[in-house]
Write a protein that holds these residues in place. Structure first.
Motif, PDB file in Angstrom:
ATOM      1  N   SER A 124     -29.801 -17.410  -4.932  1.00  0.00           N
ATOM      2  CA  SER A 124     -28.846 -16.742  -5.815  1.00  0.00           C
ATOM      3  C   SER A 124     -29.139 -17.101  -7.264  1.00  0.00           C
ATOM      4  CB  SER A 124     -27.441 -17.230  -5.457  1.00  0.00           C
ATOM      5  OG  SER A 124     -26.523 -16.860  -6.450  1.00  0.00           O
ATOM      6  N   THR A 126     -27.055 -17.996  -9.101  1.00  0.00           N
ATOM      7  CA  THR A 126     -26.161 -19.115  -9.405  1.00  0.00           C
ATOM      8  C   THR A 126     -26.958 -20.400  -9.659  1.00  0.00           C
ATOM      9  OG1 THR A 126     -24.060 -20.102  -8.752  1.00  0.00           O
ATOM     10  CG2 THR A 126     -25.714 -19.941  -7.027  1.00  0.00           C
ATOM     11  N   PHE A 177     -29.276 -11.347  -8.224  1.00  0.00           N
ATOM     12  CA  PHE A 177     -28.280 -11.325  -9.298  1.00  0.00           C
ATOM     13  C   PHE A 177     -26.980 -10.757  -8.705  1.00  0.00           C
ATOM     14  CE2 PHE A 177     -30.071 -13.316 -13.016  1.00  0.00           C
ATOM     15  CZ  PHE A 177     -31.238 -13.755 -12.423  1.00  0.00           C
ATOM     16  N   ASN A 178     -26.430  -9.666  -9.187  1.00  0.00           N
ATOM     17  CA  ASN A 178     -25.131  -9.257  -8.639  1.00  0.00           C
ATOM     18  C   ASN A 178     -25.250  -7.987  -7.791  1.00  0.00           C
ATOM     19  OD1 ASN A 178     -24.620 -11.059 -10.952  1.00  0.00           O
ATOM     20  ND2 ASN A 178     -22.481 -10.674 -10.473  1.00  0.00           N
ATOM     21  N   ASN A 198     -14.987 -10.938  -6.268  1.00  0.00           N
ATOM     22  CA  ASN A 198     -16.018 -10.342  -7.123  1.00  0.00           C
ATOM     23  C   ASN A 198     -15.536  -9.020  -7.703  1.00  0.00           C
ATOM     24  OD1 ASN A 198     -18.017 -11.705  -4.675  1.00  0.00           O
ATOM     25  ND2 ASN A 198     -18.186 -12.360  -6.786  1.00  0.00           N
ATOM     26  N   ILE A 199     -16.117  -8.694  -8.849  1.00  0.00           N
ATOM     27  CA  ILE A 199     -15.550  -7.573  -9.595  1.00  0.00           C
ATOM     28  C   ILE A 199     -15.685  -6.228  -8.885  1.00  0.00           C
ATOM     29  CG2 ILE A 199     -17.614  -7.186 -11.025  1.00  0.00           C
ATOM     30  CD1 ILE A 199     -15.424  -6.640 -13.295  1.00  0.00           C
ATOM     31  N   TYR A 215      -7.947  -7.315 -13.468  1.00  0.00           N
ATOM     32  CA  TYR A 215      -7.763  -8.374 -14.467  1.00  0.00           C
ATOM     33  C   TYR A 215      -9.135  -8.711 -15.036  1.00  0.00           C
ATOM     34  CZ  TYR A 215      -3.078  -8.724 -12.667  1.00  0.00           C
ATOM     35  OH  TYR A 215      -1.789  -8.416 -12.299  1.00  0.00           O
ATOM     36  N   TYR A 217     -11.449 -11.059 -16.888  1.00  0.00           N
ATOM     37  CA  TYR A 217     -11.424 -12.498 -17.149  1.00  0.00           C
ATOM     38  C   TYR A 217     -12.071 -12.839 -18.487  1.00  0.00           C
ATOM     39  CZ  TYR A 217     -10.255 -12.906 -12.163  1.00  0.00           C
ATOM     40  OH  TYR A 217      -9.674 -12.801 -10.923  1.00  0.00           O
ATOM     41  N   ARG A 230     -23.332  -9.039 -16.685  1.00  0.00           N
ATOM     42  CA  ARG A 230     -24.076  -9.403 -15.479  1.00  0.00           C
ATOM     43  C   ARG A 230     -25.141  -8.363 -15.185  1.00  0.00           C
ATOM     44  NH1 ARG A 230     -21.582 -13.157 -16.537  1.00  0.00           N
ATOM     45  NH2 ARG A 230     -20.291 -14.530 -15.248  1.00  0.00           N
ATOM     46  N   ARG A 291     -12.267 -17.113 -16.472  1.00  0.00           N
ATOM     47  CA  ARG A 291     -12.272 -17.766 -15.161  1.00  0.00           C
ATOM     48  C   ARG A 291     -13.134 -19.024 -15.267  1.00  0.00           C
ATOM     49  NH1 ARG A 291     -14.533 -14.292 -10.121  1.00  0.00           N
ATOM     50  NH2 ARG A 291     -16.421 -14.396 -11.394  1.00  0.00           N
ATOM     51  N   ASP A 294     -17.277 -19.467 -15.276  1.00  0.00           N
ATOM     52  CA  ASP A 294     -18.012 -18.250 -15.632  1.00  0.00           C
ATOM     53  C   ASP A 294     -18.857 -18.468 -16.882  1.00  0.00           C
ATOM     54  OD1 ASP A 294     -17.195 -16.676 -13.589  1.00  0.00           O
ATOM     55  OD2 ASP A 294     -15.851 -15.400 -14.766  1.00  0.00           O
TER      56      ASP A 294
END
Ligand code: NAD
Ligand code: UFG
Length: 335
Positions: A124, A126, A177-178, A198-199, A215, A217, A230, A291, A294
């Motif tokens: 990931s 991440t 990535f995403n 997740n968005i 929402y 963030y 992202r 958040r 992030d």
């Protein structure tokens, strides 16, 4: 010779099974359904018009895995199986380390005993942590901020060590990535249990009226519109990237980390606008605080994927939103 896909009923695994079946690979998928449903397996078969060979199995079940490797000639493994929710990993660290690390170690041991030494692993973005500059390149230092991220950093290290110890091993560490979007048929997509973290699944549920608003963030990041940026990649592009990685694995030894992204950043507000356009419905929003954990901006350097795998993502944000909307519209309560 079969390709074993662990976590084959999951979001990315099921789309990858479609790609493999469509390209004529002999596939065997396993999953314990901790975060997926048998219906996903059925739908892969429906989309490909041939059943997905599947065994319900927890990869921590050594005997079960051994049986599988005895009964089938498995030449390589694409290893998706793992727990993946960042917040949950903070509250349940032992479960995350146990599942992701023991699962991977058991799998590697059984593979080694069977003489199967090729793995494509789901890492990931991440692992780039909080402090690397964008775009992220594969040789940057890795780190983590939560147990989930640490499992990815640790498994990458385990696979690197394994490849050093035994030069016959080949491991491709794909740093996604995403991943967003869904299969173009609208039959398969991401269906998280409960309220999505997740968005993209969150936006989708707002669009079909299951959640009241998005929402956002934070809108005070150092980005063009202040919201987080992202590198969103269509799950079907990601699936194609896995087949390219499998080819690479067949022809190379050693451990190799490779980013899978588009190389383009999209902000939260841009993603929302693209989804509104694709769906033709308004997505109410409210800006809230940042958040924790992030970062402002994350996107991939995609040069290595192009060079080593011949891989470039083809689908744009509009396509990701159109396919995602098509899926949620047909499956508002998941599959
Ligand atoms: P997912 O939860 O949809 O798929 C993972 C699958 O693995 C699930 O079907 C789950 O039931 C199964 N599984 C978990 N533990 C298992 C075990 N012990 N034995 C057998 N099956 C088990 O997640 P996904 O989004 O498809 O992600 C696949 C992989 O990619 C994961 O390893 C994840 O960490 C990684 N990844 C995902 C993202 C993302 O944003 N989706 C980003 C980077 C990396
Ligand atoms: N965001 C919102 N509202 C939401 C959800 C997210 O504004 O309801 C924002 C976030 O602040 C961020 C962006 O949307 O700026 C993307 O957030 P996601 O939670 O969708 O994705 P992340 O980039 O935070 O993390 C995801 C996975 C990680 C993985 C990482 C890189 O959750 O596990 O992508 O692959 F490591």
């Amino acid at each position: 010779m079969a390709i074993l896909v662990t976590g084959g009923a999951g979001y990315i695994g099921s789309h990858t099974c479609i790609e493999l079946l469509n390209r004529g690979y002999d596939v065997l998928a396993v999953d314990n359904f901790v975060n997926s449903k048998p219906e996903a397996v059925r739908r892969v078969g429906e989309i490909c018009q041939k059943p997905l060979p599947f065994v319900e199995l927890d990869i921590r079940n050594r005997e079960g895995l051994q049986r599988l490797f005895c009964e089938h000639k498995i030449e390589a493994v694409i290893h998706f199986a793992g727990l993946k929710a960042v917040g949950e990993s903070v509250s349940m660290p032992l479960e995350y380390y146990e599942n992701n690390l023991i699962g991977t170690l058991t799998l590697c041991e059984v593979m080694r005993a069977a003489g199967c030494k090729k793995m494509v692993f789901s890492s990931s973005a991440t692992v780039y942590g909080l402090h690397n500059p964008v775009p992220f390149t594969e040789e940057m230092p890795t780190s983590a901020t939560n147990p989930y991220g640490y499992t990815k950093v640790m498994i990458e290290q385990i696979l690197r060590d394994l490849c050093v110890a035994d030069p016959e091993w080949s491991a491709v560490l794909l740093r996604y990535f995403n991943p967003i979007g869904a299969h173009e048929s609208g039959k398969l997509g991401e269906t998280p249990a409960g309220i999505p973290n997740n968005i993209f699944p969150y936006l989708s549920q707002v669009a079909v009226g299951k959640l009241p608003k998005l929402y956002v963030y934070g809108d005070d990041y150092d980005t063009p519109d202040g919201t987080g940026v992202r590198d969103y990649i269509h799950v079907c592009d990601l699936a194609e990237g896995h087949v390219a990685a499998l080819d690479y694995c067949e022809n190379h030894t050693g451990a190799q980390a490779i980013n899978l992204g588009t190389g383009h950043g999209t902000s939260v507000l841009e993603l929302r606008a693209a989804f509104e356009k694709a769906a033709g419905v308004p997505i109410p929003m409210e800006v809230t605080g940042r958040r924790p954990g992030d970062i402002a901006t994350a996107y991939a350097d995609t040069e290595l994927a192009r060079k080593l795998l011949g891989f470039t993502a083809k689908r744009n944000i509009e396509q990701m939103c159109t396919d995602g909307w098509n899926f949620i519209r047909q499956n508002p309560n998941g599959i």
